[in-house]
Structures are given as C-alpha cells and as structure tokens.
Motif scaffolding. Structure first.
Motif, PDB file in Angstrom:
ATOM      1  N   GLY A 150     -12.075   5.255  -1.403  1.00 24.86           N
ATOM      2  CA  GLY A 150     -12.765   4.507  -0.372  1.00 24.86           C
ATOM      3  C   GLY A 150     -12.271   4.850   1.010  1.00 24.86           C
ATOM      4  N   TYR A 151     -12.299   3.854   1.868  1.00 22.42           N
ATOM      5  CA  TYR A 151     -11.967   4.031   3.276  1.00 22.42           C
ATOM      6  C   TYR A 151     -10.958   2.984   3.698  1.00 22.42           C
ATOM      7  CZ  TYR A 151     -12.559   4.646   8.279  1.00 22.42           C
ATOM      8  OH  TYR A 151     -12.330   4.881   9.605  1.00 22.42           O
ATOM      9  N   TRP A 152      -9.968   3.392   4.485  1.00 17.46           N
ATOM     10  CA  TRP A 152      -8.907   2.517   4.965  1.00 17.46           C
ATOM     11  C   TRP A 152      -8.866   2.633   6.475  1.00 17.46           C
ATOM     12  CZ3 TRP A 152      -4.973  -0.304   2.459  1.00 17.46           C
ATOM     13  CH2 TRP A 152      -3.862  -0.646   3.237  1.00 17.46           C
ATOM     14  N   ASP A 153      -8.783   1.517   7.177  1.00 12.64           N
ATOM     15  CA  ASP A 153      -8.680   1.533   8.634  1.00 12.64           C
ATOM     16  C   ASP A 153      -7.733   0.423   9.056  1.00 12.64           C
ATOM     17  OD1 ASP A 153      -8.992   1.820  11.331  1.00 12.64           O
ATOM     18  OD2 ASP A 153     -10.980   0.924  11.416  1.00 12.64           O
ATOM     19  N   GLY A 154      -6.581   0.789   9.567  1.00  9.85           N
ATOM     20  CA  GLY A 154      -5.624  -0.218  10.002  1.00  9.85           C
ATOM     21  C   GLY A 154      -4.523   0.413  10.835  1.00  9.85           C
ATOM     22  N   SER A 155      -3.941  -0.352  11.710  1.00 14.67           N
ATOM     23  CA  SER A 155      -2.918   0.184  12.602  1.00 14.67           C
ATOM     24  C   SER A 155      -1.674   0.624  11.845  1.00 14.67           C
ATOM     25  CB  SER A 155      -2.540  -0.868  13.645  1.00 14.67           C
ATOM     26  OG  SER A 155      -2.067  -2.037  13.003  1.00 14.67           O
ATOM     27  N   VAL A 156      -1.380  -0.025  10.721  1.00 14.39           N
ATOM     28  CA  VAL A 156      -0.181   0.342   9.960  1.00 14.39           C
ATOM     29  C   VAL A 156      -0.394   1.649   9.226  1.00 14.39           C
ATOM     30  CG1 VAL A 156       1.278  -0.334   8.032  1.00 14.39           C
ATOM     31  CG2 VAL A 156       0.588  -2.021   9.715  1.00 14.39           C
ATOM     32  N   ALA A 157      -1.576   1.862   8.709  1.00 15.76           N
ATOM     33  CA  ALA A 157      -1.792   3.002   7.823  1.00 15.76           C
ATOM     34  C   ALA A 157      -2.672   4.091   8.407  1.00 15.76           C
ATOM     35  CB  ALA A 157      -2.416   2.498   6.535  1.00 15.76           C
ATOM     36  N   GLY A 158      -3.147   3.957   9.610  1.00 13.04           N
ATOM     37  CA  GLY A 158      -4.074   4.946  10.138  1.00 13.04           C
ATOM     38  C   GLY A 158      -5.467   4.689   9.603  1.00 13.04           C
ATOM     39  N   SER A 159      -6.349   5.671   9.723  1.00  9.10           N
ATOM     40  CA  SER A 159      -7.735   5.508   9.291  1.00  9.10           C
ATOM     41  C   SER A 159      -8.195   6.714   8.501  1.00  9.10           C
ATOM     42  CB  SER A 159      -8.642   5.334  10.512  1.00  9.10           C
ATOM     43  OG  SER A 159      -8.284   4.191  11.237  1.00  9.10           O
ATOM     44  N   GLY A 160      -9.182   6.511   7.644  1.00  9.82           N
ATOM     45  CA  GLY A 160      -9.798   7.627   6.940  1.00  9.82           C
ATOM     46  C   GLY A 160      -9.979   7.367   5.467  1.00  9.82           C
ATOM     47  N   PRO A 161     -10.465   8.404   4.760  1.00  8.66           N
ATOM     48  CA  PRO A 161     -10.670   8.265   3.316  1.00  8.66           C
ATOM     49  C   PRO A 161      -9.328   8.124   2.600  1.00  8.66           C
ATOM     50  CG  PRO A 161     -11.508  10.382   4.135  1.00  8.66           C
ATOM     51  CD  PRO A 161     -10.896   9.676   5.284  1.00  8.66           C
ATOM     52  N   ILE A 162      -9.377   7.460   1.458  1.00 10.49           N
ATOM     53  CA  ILE A 162      -8.165   7.209   0.686  1.00 10.49           C
ATOM     54  C   ILE A 162      -8.545   7.155  -0.790  1.00 10.49           C
ATOM     55  CG2 ILE A 162      -8.285   4.673   0.792  1.00 10.49           C
ATOM     56  CD1 ILE A 162      -5.242   4.768   1.382  1.00 10.49           C
ATOM     57  N   GLY A 163      -7.648   7.603  -1.676  1.00 11.67           N
ATOM     58  CA  GLY A 163      -7.957   7.564  -3.097  1.00 11.67           C
ATOM     59  C   GLY A 163      -6.732   7.800  -3.953  1.00 11.67           C
ATOM     60  N   GLY A 164      -6.857   7.444  -5.233  1.00 12.46           N
ATOM     61  CA  GLY A 164      -5.762   7.643  -6.171  1.00 12.46           C
ATOM     62  C   GLY A 164      -5.900   6.753  -7.400  1.00 12.46           C
ATOM     63  N   PRO A 165      -4.882   6.742  -8.262  1.00 15.82           N
ATOM     64  CA  PRO A 165      -4.939   5.967  -9.506  1.00 15.82           C
ATOM     65  C   PRO A 165      -4.626   4.487  -9.285  1.00 15.82           C
ATOM     66  CG  PRO A 165      -2.866   7.141  -9.387  1.00 15.82           C
ATOM     67  CD  PRO A 165      -3.674   7.566  -8.192  1.00 15.82           C
ATOM     68  N   ASN A 166      -5.075   3.672 -10.236  1.00 15.11           N
ATOM     69  CA  ASN A 166      -4.724   2.250 -10.242  1.00 15.11           C
ATOM     70  C   ASN A 166      -4.531   1.778 -11.675  1.00 15.11           C
ATOM     71  OD1 ASN A 166      -7.157   0.616 -11.293  1.00 15.11           O
ATOM     72  ND2 ASN A 166      -8.119   1.961  -9.790  1.00 15.11           N
ATOM     73  N   VAL A 167      -3.687   0.766 -11.843  1.00 17.02           N
ATOM     74  CA  VAL A 167      -3.478   0.112 -13.132  1.00 17.02           C
ATOM     75  C   VAL A 167      -3.515  -1.391 -12.897  1.00 17.02           C
ATOM     76  CG1 VAL A 167      -2.143   1.979 -14.180  1.00 17.02           C
ATOM     77  CG2 VAL A 167      -0.960   0.207 -12.892  1.00 17.02           C
ATOM     78  N   ALA A 168      -3.921  -2.140 -13.921  1.00 16.68           N
ATOM     79  CA  ALA A 168      -4.030  -3.592 -13.768  1.00 16.68           C
ATOM     80  C   ALA A 168      -3.782  -4.281 -15.094  1.00 16.68           C
ATOM     81  CB  ALA A 168      -5.417  -3.973 -13.235  1.00 16.68           C
ATOM     82  N   VAL A 169      -3.356  -5.525 -14.995  1.00 13.19           N
ATOM     83  CA  VAL A 169      -3.242  -6.415 -16.144  1.00 13.19           C
ATOM     84  C   VAL A 169      -3.889  -7.733 -15.749  1.00 13.19           C
ATOM     85  CG1 VAL A 169      -0.938  -7.223 -15.489  1.00 13.19           C
ATOM     86  CG2 VAL A 169      -1.680  -7.402 -17.866  1.00 13.19           C
ATOM     87  N   SER A 170      -4.638  -8.316 -16.676  1.00 17.18           N
ATOM     88  CA  SER A 170      -5.363  -9.551 -16.385  1.00 17.18           C
ATOM     89  C   SER A 170      -5.283 -10.470 -17.591  1.00 17.18           C
ATOM     90  CB  SER A 170      -6.829  -9.213 -16.076  1.00 17.18           C
ATOM     91  OG  SER A 170      -7.578 -10.379 -15.845  1.00 17.18           O
ATOM     92  N   ILE A 171      -5.085 -11.747 -17.354  1.00 15.00           N
ATOM     93  CA  ILE A 171      -5.160 -12.748 -18.419  1.00 15.00           C
ATOM     94  C   ILE A 171      -6.301 -13.684 -18.066  1.00 15.00           C
ATOM     95  CG2 ILE A 171      -3.394 -14.262 -17.437  1.00 15.00           C
ATOM     96  CD1 ILE A 171      -2.654 -14.576 -20.598  1.00 15.00           C
ATOM     97  N   ASP A 172      -7.217 -13.868 -19.022  1.00 14.25           N
ATOM     98  CA  ASP A 172      -8.464 -14.587 -18.771  1.00 14.25           C
ATOM     99  C   ASP A 172      -8.735 -15.613 -19.859  1.00 14.25           C
ATOM    100  OD1 ASP A 172      -9.029 -12.790 -16.633  1.00 14.25           O
ATOM    101  OD2 ASP A 172      -9.784 -11.349 -18.100  1.00 14.25           O
ATOM    102  N   GLY A 173      -9.220 -16.761 -19.432  1.00 16.93           N
ATOM    103  CA  GLY A 173      -9.715 -17.772 -20.353  1.00 16.93           C
ATOM    104  C   GLY A 173     -11.222 -17.811 -20.298  1.00 16.93           C
TER     105      GLY A 173
END
Length: 189
Positions: A128-151
């Motif tokens: 996607g796209y990231w725009d912020g003073s801390v991280a600069g601006s532009g396209p961004i991408g990479g892997p993600n992992v998640a865990v979720s517990i749902d009722g």
C-alpha cells in the motif's frame, strides 16, 4: 389387549429406527458447517509503528488509531483465506492505506463455525501507501502474520486480532504491530 399390542408395535418401531445408521446428511450436520465467511466492518485498532532510521538503536516509534474492513473464509478442515484493507487518518499519526491478503487456518476450540470459539493463524502479504513525518512517504510492502481469537454466535462474531507487519518502503524497514477489535458478521453453509 389391542392397546398393549399397539404400544408394543410403537416400541419395536422406535427401537428399529434408532438402530438404523445415520445418513450422510446427519453425519455432516454433526460435524458442523462446510464453510464460514465473515465480513469485518470498520473495526477499531491500536497500532504501534517503528521505523529504522539507519543508525545504531535508531528506531522511531509512533502509536495511532486505525481500522480495517475485510473478508475471512474458512472451510471445515480449517484452511481458508483473508483479505483486508486497513486505513489510518492523519489526526493521530501517519496516514497509510494497506491491502493485506493471505492464508488462514482456523482451529475450532469449542463448537463449530455456526456457534463457538475459534483461534485463527494468518500469514500473508501487505502492500500500500504510507505517508507520515516519521516514516516518509511512498509505496510500502512486505509480509504479515496474525493471530486472532473469535467468539461466534450465529451471524455475529466478536474477537481480538494481533497482527505484525514487516514493511519495506524502498529505503527503510517499517514494522507495525496492531491490536484490532473484530466486529464481524458472517454466514455459513
């Protein structure tokens, strides 16, 4: 005498019916639904993002609020997929828009996909796209992992998901960890 014979015949008929093996449909109903699809509405989240400044111990960290919409689908065996769109506003921190998709595996801890408690493990890619003073601006991408517990209670799902992303913007690595309250509505079959 006639009443006794009729009651005896009813008992014999009930015993005979109970001895008949279950049909495939009955077995399928006991095992639960074949699939479940959940639609995440705009779910609030709290994110921690870190950027490598390229110096020793040079990580900037920001926190901000965000949310996501998405779809999750899993089959009875637990295998499935997810796709999400995450968005933050500029009021509390960096602005970003991410599309995330990948594989999920659902472990049913109690009940089934119609009613019960489940643990989901996810792995995929973010872009996607990231725009912020801390991280600069532009396209961004990479892997993600998640865990979720749902009722799950029929069509309604309430859960908590933790997702970690390692994103690259072409110059630096960004890491984002999020805790998301999942408010979901779904269907199964």
């Amino acid at each position: 005498m006639v009443t006794h014979r009729i009651s005896s015949l009813i008992v014999v008929a009930l015993l005979a019916l109970s001895a008949v093996p279950a049909s495939a449909q009955d077995v399928e109903d006991v095992e639960g639904p074949r699939y479940r699809v959940d639609l995440d509405v705009f779910t609030p989240g709290w994110f921690v993002a870190a950027r490598d400044r390229g110096e020793p111990n040079g990580w900037d960290t920001v926190t901000f609020l965000s949310g996501q919409v998405g779809v999750r689908a899993a089959f009875r065996a637990g295998h499935g997929f997810f796709t999400d769109v995450s968005l933050s506003s500029g009021a509390l921190g960096p602005v970003y828009l991410l599309h995330e998709a990948g594989y999920l595996h659902r472990f049913r801890l109690q009940g089934d996909d119609a009613r019960g408690l489940a643990l989901e493990l996810q792995a995929g890619l973010s872009g996607g796209y990231w725009d912020g003073s801390v991280a600069g601006s532009g396209p961004i991408g990479g892997p993600n992992v998640a865990v979720s517990i749902d009722g799950r209670v029929d069509a309604f799902v309430l859960g908590l998901m933790i997702r970690h992303r390692v994103l690259y913007d072409g110059a630096r690595t960004q890491q984002m960890t999020s805790a998301i309250l999942r408010v979901t509505f779904g269907f199964w079959g």
